[in-house]
Design a protein around this motif. Structure first.
Motif, PDB file in Angstrom:
ATOM      1  N   SER A 147      37.359  30.770  73.160  1.00  0.00           N
ATOM      2  CA  SER A 147      38.353  31.788  73.468  1.00  0.00           C
ATOM      3  C   SER A 147      39.484  31.164  74.269  1.00  0.00           C
ATOM      4  CB  SER A 147      37.711  32.916  74.272  1.00  0.00           C
ATOM      5  OG  SER A 147      36.691  33.541  73.532  1.00  0.00           O
ATOM      6  N   THR A 148      40.690  31.603  73.990  1.00  0.00           N
ATOM      7  CA  THR A 148      41.852  31.015  74.637  1.00  0.00           C
ATOM      8  C   THR A 148      42.639  32.046  75.429  1.00  0.00           C
ATOM      9  OG1 THR A 148      43.191  31.363  72.659  1.00  0.00           O
ATOM     10  CG2 THR A 148      42.109  29.226  72.888  1.00  0.00           C
ATOM     11  N   TYR A 149      43.360  31.545  76.402  1.00  0.00           N
ATOM     12  CA  TYR A 149      44.275  32.349  77.214  1.00  0.00           C
ATOM     13  C   TYR A 149      45.568  31.569  77.348  1.00  0.00           C
ATOM     14  CZ  TYR A 149      46.677  34.221  81.227  1.00  0.00           C
ATOM     15  OH  TYR A 149      47.639  34.725  82.057  1.00  0.00           O
ATOM     16  N   TYR A 150      46.692  32.277  77.253  1.00  0.00           N
ATOM     17  CA  TYR A 150      47.999  31.652  77.433  1.00  0.00           C
ATOM     18  C   TYR A 150      48.838  32.481  78.397  1.00  0.00           C
ATOM     19  CZ  TYR A 150      46.910  29.014  73.198  1.00  0.00           C
ATOM     20  OH  TYR A 150      46.317  28.197  72.272  1.00  0.00           O
ATOM     21  N   ALA A 151      49.587  31.798  79.209  1.00  0.00           N
ATOM     22  CA  ALA A 151      50.593  32.486  80.006  1.00  0.00           C
ATOM     23  C   ALA A 151      51.645  33.051  79.066  1.00  0.00           C
ATOM     24  CB  ALA A 151      51.228  31.512  80.994  1.00  0.00           C
ATOM     25  N   ASP A 152      52.217  34.166  79.440  1.00  0.00           N
ATOM     26  CA  ASP A 152      53.226  34.797  78.594  1.00  0.00           C
ATOM     27  C   ASP A 152      54.385  33.853  78.299  1.00  0.00           C
ATOM     28  OD1 ASP A 152      52.922  38.144  80.044  1.00  0.00           O
ATOM     29  OD2 ASP A 152      51.794  37.145  78.451  1.00  0.00           O
ATOM     30  N   SER A 153      54.701  33.011  79.249  1.00  0.00           N
ATOM     31  CA  SER A 153      55.862  32.127  79.111  1.00  0.00           C
ATOM     32  C   SER A 153      55.673  31.060  78.035  1.00  0.00           C
ATOM     33  CB  SER A 153      56.176  31.458  80.450  1.00  0.00           C
ATOM     34  OG  SER A 153      55.054  30.723  80.905  1.00  0.00           O
ATOM     35  N   VAL A 154      54.438  30.829  77.609  1.00  0.00           N
ATOM     36  CA  VAL A 154      54.202  29.764  76.621  1.00  0.00           C
ATOM     37  C   VAL A 154      53.600  30.286  75.321  1.00  0.00           C
ATOM     38  CG1 VAL A 154      53.883  28.123  78.496  1.00  0.00           C
ATOM     39  CG2 VAL A 154      51.868  29.130  77.380  1.00  0.00           C
ATOM     40  N   LYS A 155      53.305  31.564  75.264  1.00  0.00           N
ATOM     41  CA  LYS A 155      52.706  32.130  74.049  1.00  0.00           C
ATOM     42  C   LYS A 155      53.604  31.883  72.843  1.00  0.00           C
ATOM     43  CE  LYS A 155      49.852  35.853  75.958  1.00  0.00           C
ATOM     44  NZ  LYS A 155      49.711  37.310  76.127  1.00  0.00           N
ATOM     45  N   GLY A 156      52.980  31.458  71.764  1.00  0.00           N
ATOM     46  CA  GLY A 156      53.725  31.188  70.543  1.00  0.00           C
ATOM     47  C   GLY A 156      54.345  29.802  70.490  1.00  0.00           C
ATOM     48  N   ARG A 157      54.345  29.091  71.617  1.00  0.00           N
ATOM     49  CA  ARG A 157      54.934  27.744  71.651  1.00  0.00           C
ATOM     50  C   ARG A 157      53.881  26.666  71.928  1.00  0.00           C
ATOM     51  NH1 ARG A 157      58.437  26.399  75.482  1.00  0.00           N
ATOM     52  NH2 ARG A 157      57.636  27.868  77.065  1.00  0.00           N
ATOM     53  N   PHE A 158      52.883  27.006  72.725  1.00  0.00           N
ATOM     54  CA  PHE A 158      51.842  26.052  73.104  1.00  0.00           C
ATOM     55  C   PHE A 158      50.528  26.441  72.449  1.00  0.00           C
ATOM     56  CE2 PHE A 158      53.630  24.724  77.556  1.00  0.00           C
ATOM     57  CZ  PHE A 158      54.855  24.452  76.950  1.00  0.00           C
ATOM     58  N   THR A 159      49.724  25.433  72.141  1.00  0.00           N
ATOM     59  CA  THR A 159      48.395  25.659  71.588  1.00  0.00           C
ATOM     60  C   THR A 159      47.387  24.784  72.314  1.00  0.00           C
ATOM     61  OG1 THR A 159      49.316  26.131  69.391  1.00  0.00           O
ATOM     62  CG2 THR A 159      46.966  25.613  69.516  1.00  0.00           C
ATOM     63  N   ILE A 160      46.338  25.419  72.811  1.00  0.00           N
ATOM     64  CA  ILE A 160      45.272  24.674  73.474  1.00  0.00           C
ATOM     65  C   ILE A 160      44.105  24.548  72.506  1.00  0.00           C
ATOM     66  CG2 ILE A 160      44.217  26.728  74.535  1.00  0.00           C
ATOM     67  CD1 ILE A 160      43.640  24.950  77.010  1.00  0.00           C
ATOM     68  N   SER A 161      43.464  23.394  72.534  1.00  0.00           N
ATOM     69  CA  SER A 161      42.300  23.172  71.677  1.00  0.00           C
ATOM     70  C   SER A 161      41.342  22.238  72.393  1.00  0.00           C
ATOM     71  CB  SER A 161      42.716  22.583  70.327  1.00  0.00           C
ATOM     72  OG  SER A 161      43.360  21.337  70.491  1.00  0.00           O
ATOM     73  N   ARG A 162      40.146  22.140  71.851  1.00  0.00           N
ATOM     74  CA  ARG A 162      39.139  21.287  72.483  1.00  0.00           C
ATOM     75  C   ARG A 162      38.368  20.513  71.427  1.00  0.00           C
ATOM     76  NH1 ARG A 162      36.433  25.275  70.536  1.00  0.00           N
ATOM     77  NH2 ARG A 162      34.316  25.949  70.925  1.00  0.00           N
ATOM     78  N   ASP A 163      37.853  19.374  71.853  1.00  0.00           N
ATOM     79  CA  ASP A 163      36.937  18.582  71.036  1.00  0.00           C
ATOM     80  C   ASP A 163      35.668  18.445  71.868  1.00  0.00           C
ATOM     81  OD1 ASP A 163      35.432  16.554  69.814  1.00  0.00           O
ATOM     82  OD2 ASP A 163      37.235  15.593  69.015  1.00  0.00           O
ATOM     83  N   LYS A 164      34.657  19.233  71.533  1.00  0.00           N
ATOM     84  CA  LYS A 164      33.456  19.257  72.348  1.00  0.00           C
ATOM     85  C   LYS A 164      32.727  17.922  72.317  1.00  0.00           C
ATOM     86  CE  LYS A 164      31.039  23.086  72.286  1.00  0.00           C
ATOM     87  NZ  LYS A 164      30.285  24.260  71.789  1.00  0.00           N
ATOM     88  N   ALA A 165      32.776  17.239  71.195  1.00  0.00           N
ATOM     89  CA  ALA A 165      32.084  15.951  71.084  1.00  0.00           C
ATOM     90  C   ALA A 165      32.699  14.908  72.004  1.00  0.00           C
ATOM     91  CB  ALA A 165      32.114  15.461  69.644  1.00  0.00           C
ATOM     92  N   LYS A 166      33.995  15.038  72.260  1.00  0.00           N
ATOM     93  CA  LYS A 166      34.693  14.076  73.113  1.00  0.00           C
ATOM     94  C   LYS A 166      34.944  14.611  74.520  1.00  0.00           C
ATOM     95  CE  LYS A 166      37.172  11.854  69.289  1.00  0.00           C
ATOM     96  NZ  LYS A 166      38.506  11.498  68.731  1.00  0.00           N
ATOM     97  N   ASP A 167      34.488  15.843  74.800  1.00  0.00           N
ATOM     98  CA  ASP A 167      34.752  16.459  76.114  1.00  0.00           C
ATOM     99  C   ASP A 167      36.234  16.370  76.461  1.00  0.00           C
ATOM    100  OD1 ASP A 167      31.581  15.344  77.445  1.00  0.00           O
ATOM    101  OD2 ASP A 167      32.170  17.336  76.739  1.00  0.00           O
ATOM    102  N   THR A 168      37.046  16.700  75.498  1.00  0.00           N
ATOM    103  CA  THR A 168      38.492  16.567  75.659  1.00  0.00           C
ATOM    104  C   THR A 168      39.189  17.871  75.310  1.00  0.00           C
ATOM    105  OG1 THR A 168      38.403  14.204  75.163  1.00  0.00           O
ATOM    106  CG2 THR A 168      40.533  15.301  74.895  1.00  0.00           C
ATOM    107  N   VAL A 169      40.197  18.189  76.105  1.00  0.00           N
ATOM    108  CA  VAL A 169      41.030  19.349  75.836  1.00  0.00           C
ATOM    109  C   VAL A 169      42.451  18.862  75.575  1.00  0.00           C
ATOM    110  CG1 VAL A 169      41.594  19.765  78.273  1.00  0.00           C
ATOM    111  CG2 VAL A 169      41.681  21.652  76.649  1.00  0.00           C
TER     112      VAL A 169
END
Length: 117
Positions: free
Chosen positions: A57-79
């Motif tokens: 599940s993701t959360y974005y500040a209103d100021s970045v919605k539609g412009r920024f994308t957060i993702s994760r790689d669980k195998a690499k423990d990386t965001v």
């Protein structure tokens, strides 16, 4: 203990893109969430985006919605934070954070993002 290593900051023109990465290492067996805050000069640190580790599940500040994308790689423990349509007001030091119900919360050292007009 958990260690965080950030990368990907830099200088970009307005309208451009950057991708930030944050790799966690150490006692990462109980990750709850990871994400990004930022702090501009003279301003308080503010949340940018976060992602839950199990369900994604993701959360974005209103100021970045539609412009920024957060993702994760669980195998690499990386965001990752893919930042697009960057604006001068996105200029800040971006801090990665790691949250665990067992280990607590850790912060990265910060990476500078500068957007020129």
């Amino acid at each position: 203990q958990v260690q965080l290593v950030e990368s990907g900051g830099g200088l970009v023109q307005a309208g451009g893109s950057l991708r930030l990465s944050c790799a966690a290492s150490g006692r990462t067996f109980s990750t709850y969430a990871m994400g990004w805050f930022r702090q501009a000069p003279g301003k308080e640190r503010e949340i940018v985006a976060s992602i839950s580790w199990s369900g994604g599940s993701t959360y974005y500040a209103d100021s970045v919605k539609g412009r920024f994308t957060i993702s994760r790689d669980k195998a690499k423990d990386t965001v990752y934070l893919q930042m697009g349509s960057l604006k001068p007001e996105d200029t800040a030091v971006y801090f990665c954070y790691y949250a665990s119900l067992v280990e607590g919360t850790y912060w990265g050292q910060g990476t500078q993002v500068t957007v020129s007009s």
